[in-house]
Write a protein that holds these residues in place. Structure first.
Motif, PDB file in Angstrom:
ATOM      1  N   ASP A   1      -6.661  -4.997   2.546  1.00  0.00           N
ATOM      2  CA  ASP A   1      -5.622  -4.015   2.843  1.00  0.00           C
ATOM      3  C   ASP A   1      -4.441  -4.137   1.896  1.00  0.00           C
ATOM      4  O   ASP A   1      -3.794  -3.151   1.554  1.00  0.00           O
ATOM      5  N   GLY A   2      -4.127  -5.354   1.495  1.00  0.00           N
ATOM      6  CA  GLY A   2      -2.979  -5.607   0.640  1.00  0.00           C
ATOM      7  C   GLY A   2      -2.604  -7.072   0.683  1.00  0.00           C
ATOM      8  O   GLY A   2      -3.353  -7.902   1.201  1.00  0.00           O
ATOM      9  N   PHE A   3      -1.443  -7.390   0.149  1.00  0.00           N
ATOM     10  CA  PHE A   3      -0.983  -8.774   0.181  1.00  0.00           C
ATOM     11  C   PHE A   3       0.541  -8.828   0.165  1.00  0.00           C
ATOM     12  O   PHE A   3       1.220  -7.892  -0.260  1.00  0.00           O
ATOM     13  N   PHE A   4       1.056  -9.932   0.684  1.00  0.00           N
ATOM     14  CA  PHE A   4       2.488 -10.189   0.683  1.00  0.00           C
ATOM     15  C   PHE A   4       2.898 -10.839  -0.636  1.00  0.00           C
ATOM     16  O   PHE A   4       2.124 -11.577  -1.239  1.00  0.00           O
TER      17      PHE A   4
ATOM     18  N   GLY B   1      20.573 -21.225  -3.591  1.00  0.00           N
ATOM     19  CA  GLY B   1      21.934 -21.295  -3.083  1.00  0.00           C
ATOM     20  C   GLY B   1      22.552 -19.959  -2.728  1.00  0.00           C
ATOM     21  O   GLY B   1      23.680 -19.911  -2.223  1.00  0.00           O
ATOM     22  N   ASN B   2      21.836 -18.848  -2.956  1.00  0.00           N
ATOM     23  CA  ASN B   2      22.402 -17.527  -2.701  1.00  0.00           C
ATOM     24  C   ASN B   2      21.842 -16.845  -1.457  1.00  0.00           C
ATOM     25  O   ASN B   2      22.260 -15.733  -1.125  1.00  0.00           O
ATOM     26  N   ALA B   3      20.899 -17.470  -0.792  1.00  0.00           N
ATOM     27  CA  ALA B   3      20.335 -16.942   0.464  1.00  0.00           C
ATOM     28  C   ALA B   3      19.852 -15.505   0.328  1.00  0.00           C
ATOM     29  O   ALA B   3      20.074 -14.668   1.213  1.00  0.00           O
ATOM     30  N   ASN B   4      19.190 -15.193  -0.793  1.00  0.00           N
ATOM     31  CA  ASN B   4      18.703 -13.833  -1.005  1.00  0.00           C
ATOM     32  C   ASN B   4      17.186 -13.791  -1.197  1.00  0.00           C
ATOM     33  O   ASN B   4      16.666 -12.945  -1.926  1.00  0.00           O
ATOM     34  N   ALA B   5      16.493 -14.716  -0.544  1.00  0.00           N
ATOM     35  CA  ALA B   5      15.024 -14.661  -0.530  1.00  0.00           C
ATOM     36  C   ALA B   5      14.583 -13.406   0.213  1.00  0.00           C
ATOM     37  O   ALA B   5      15.294 -12.887   1.077  1.00  0.00           O
ATOM     38  N   SER B   6      13.375 -12.925  -0.117  1.00  0.00           N
ATOM     39  CA  SER B   6      12.878 -11.732   0.557  1.00  0.00           C
ATOM     40  C   SER B   6      11.359 -11.717   0.540  1.00  0.00           C
ATOM     41  O   SER B   6      10.719 -12.532  -0.125  1.00  0.00           O
ATOM     42  N   LEU B   7      10.800 -10.769   1.281  1.00  0.00           N
ATOM     43  CA  LEU B   7       9.360 -10.616   1.381  1.00  0.00           C
ATOM     44  C   LEU B   7       8.988  -9.176   1.033  1.00  0.00           C
ATOM     45  O   LEU B   7       9.624  -8.233   1.501  1.00  0.00           O
ATOM     46  N   SER B   8       7.972  -9.018   0.186  1.00  0.00           N
ATOM     47  CA  SER B   8       7.457  -7.697  -0.163  1.00  0.00           C
ATOM     48  C   SER B   8       5.996  -7.597   0.270  1.00  0.00           C
ATOM     49  O   SER B   8       5.349  -8.607   0.550  1.00  0.00           O
ATOM     50  N   TYR B   9       5.486  -6.375   0.310  1.00  0.00           N
ATOM     51  CA  TYR B   9       4.081  -6.162   0.657  1.00  0.00           C
ATOM     52  C   TYR B   9       3.514  -5.038  -0.193  1.00  0.00           C
ATOM     53  O   TYR B   9       4.099  -3.954  -0.290  1.00  0.00           O
ATOM     54  N   LEU B  10       2.354  -5.299  -0.818  1.00  0.00           N
ATOM     55  CA  LEU B  10       1.652  -4.266  -1.572  1.00  0.00           C
ATOM     56  C   LEU B  10       0.550  -3.687  -0.700  1.00  0.00           C
ATOM     57  O   LEU B  10      -0.354  -4.404  -0.274  1.00  0.00           O
ATOM     58  N   ASP B  11       0.630  -2.377  -0.448  1.00  0.00           N
ATOM     59  CA  ASP B  11      -0.364  -1.650   0.340  1.00  0.00           C
ATOM     60  C   ASP B  11      -1.371  -1.050  -0.630  1.00  0.00           C
ATOM     61  O   ASP B  11      -1.040  -0.162  -1.421  1.00  0.00           O
TER      62      ASP B  11
ATOM     63  N   VAL C   1       4.608  -0.597  -2.947  1.00  0.00           N
ATOM     64  CA  VAL C   1       5.168  -1.867  -2.507  1.00  0.00           C
ATOM     65  C   VAL C   1       6.353  -1.616  -1.586  1.00  0.00           C
ATOM     66  O   VAL C   1       7.238  -0.809  -1.901  1.00  0.00           O
ATOM     67  N   SER C   2       6.380  -2.284  -0.434  1.00  0.00           N
ATOM     68  CA  SER C   2       7.529  -2.259   0.470  1.00  0.00           C
ATOM     69  C   SER C   2       8.322  -3.529   0.250  1.00  0.00           C
ATOM     70  O   SER C   2       7.777  -4.640   0.372  1.00  0.00           O
ATOM     71  N   ASN C   3       9.608  -3.402  -0.089  1.00  0.00           N
ATOM     72  CA  ASN C   3      10.456  -4.562  -0.329  1.00  0.00           C
ATOM     73  C   ASN C   3      11.366  -4.835   0.875  1.00  0.00           C
ATOM     74  O   ASN C   3      11.520  -3.998   1.754  1.00  0.00           O
TER      75      ASN C   3
END
Length: 368
Positions: free
Chosen positions: A38-41, A49-59, A65-67
């Motif tokens: 289906d896709g992957f993360f 140190g900037n606390a700006n990690a995130s998760l994306s997903y490729l459909d 891609v959803s960011n």
């Protein structure tokens, strides 16, 4: 990403695990989510140190891609330095190292299931052992006192801490044994430890090369390991060539837990990293000297050298690496800097470029 020296930390030099894997596969396909098909993360580490990690997903159905998926679905930011993600039992376990936690989401609707934030000072990688238990590698509060935490998946709590070595990093499950690479963390190590999952105890310690970080299991049930070598610096931050050691690729025979003769990298301070294996289990894939390389598991390791590494392509901005085992395609995480969004580039296993998508800051691996 933390590495085994302060210097390497600030220049964001990536040692091998790898992994990626940081590419990780589900143990259970579930009903609403088909891993890889289906896709992957995409795990976006963010700027330290900037606390700006995130998760994306490729459909794959839409090719889009959803960011910022985690924050959108849960209403809260992911945290500081997302190190890895593993899919297990229809849940995604996102290890956020500098926030000292693991966020657990449902892969069915991305909702928040649990937050594990006690007794995890510096977590790195998650490994599902069985339906009720998992292991998490941890560097410790000092960045050197490596352990593996035993997680009860019914309560999402740490039930035991196993001392393992310095900078315990990636892990791989082989039957009822877990092999864990001790990357050194902020210090130094040269071992892979073997744990018995029935007793949650270390049963063997295998010396490989200096600062092993990533490992994979091939189709012959051998474990391959890459390491960065040991980088020792003079007072002016120049490399001390007499005390430094080269990076390496080594093979462990899991029948007797012995390390086979390793292939040493020719340059100090640069070793193979982000080790993966393709869908057949026959080809090793890894980062090396600014490019992506492959090597056959059937090489004669007694006489092999770096000339046996096949260079697929080069890109100085490659940071993360993954393999989509459903298509046998290679995914690179591109990080031109740690301020702006990065991207993923997808390639065929022969190195042919397919497409590119914008993701978050510092993409370091995929999960499915």
């Amino acid at each position: 990403m933390k590495t085994n020296t302060l210097f390497n930390t600030w220049i964001k030099y990536s040692v091998f695990v790898l992994a990626l894997v940081l590419s990780s596969c589900s143990e259970d396909e579930g009903t609403g989510f088909v891993p890889g098909q289906d896709g992957f993360f995409i795990v976006n580490e963010g700027a330290w140190g900037n606390a700006n990690a995130s998760l994306s997903y490729l459909d794959k159905a839409t090719g889009s891609v959803s960011n910022n998926l985690f924050e959108t679905a849960t209403g809260k930011p992911l945290g500081d330095q997302a190190q890895s993600m593993t899919i297990f039992n229809d849940q995604g376990f996102i290890v956020v190292q500098n926030s000292s936690k693991i966020e657990v989401i449902s892969t069915l609707d991305y909702s928040l299931v649990a937050t594990i934030d006690e007794e995890l000072p510096s977590p790195r990688y998650f490994l599902g052992v069985d339906a009720s238990k998992a292991y998490v590698s941890d560097w410790g509060a000092d960045g050197s006192t490596g352990t593996i935490k035993v997680i009860d998946l019914s309560t999402y709590t740490v039930t035991k801490t196993i001392s393992t070595g310095a900078g315990t990093n990636q892990m791989v499950l082989v039957g009822d044994r877990v092999y864990a690479a001790n990357s050194g963390g902020w210090s130094y190590d040269n071992t892979v430890v073997v744990l018995d999952t029935n007793t949650d105890e270390v049963v063997a310690t295998i010396e490989v090369g200096d600062n092993p970080s990533s490992l994979v299991l091939d189709q012959n049930n051998n474990v391959w390991v890459t390491g960065s070598g040991r980088s020792v610096y003079n007072e002016d931050w120049s490399l001390n060539t007499e005390e430094s050691t080269p990076g390496f690729l080594a093979k462990i025979d899991t029948d007797n837990n012995t390390s086979q003769l390793k292939i040493e990298a020719p340059a100090l301070g640069v070793g193979p990293s982000r080790l993966l294996v393709d869908a057949t289990g026959e080809t090793l894939i890894f980062k090396y000297q600014g490019g992506v390389y492959t090597a056959s598991i059937n090489m004669n390791i007694a006489s092999a050298n770096v000339q046996d590494f096949h260079n697929l392509f080069n890109d100085e901005n490659i940071y993360g690496l993954g393999v989509d085992l459903s298509t046998n395609q290679i995914i690179t995480g591109i990080a031109p800097d740690y301020t702006n969004p990065g991207s993923i580039k997808i390639y065929q296993i022969d190195g042919s470029f397919i497409e590119e998508h914008t993701v978050g800051i510092g993409p370091n691996g995929i999960a499915y």
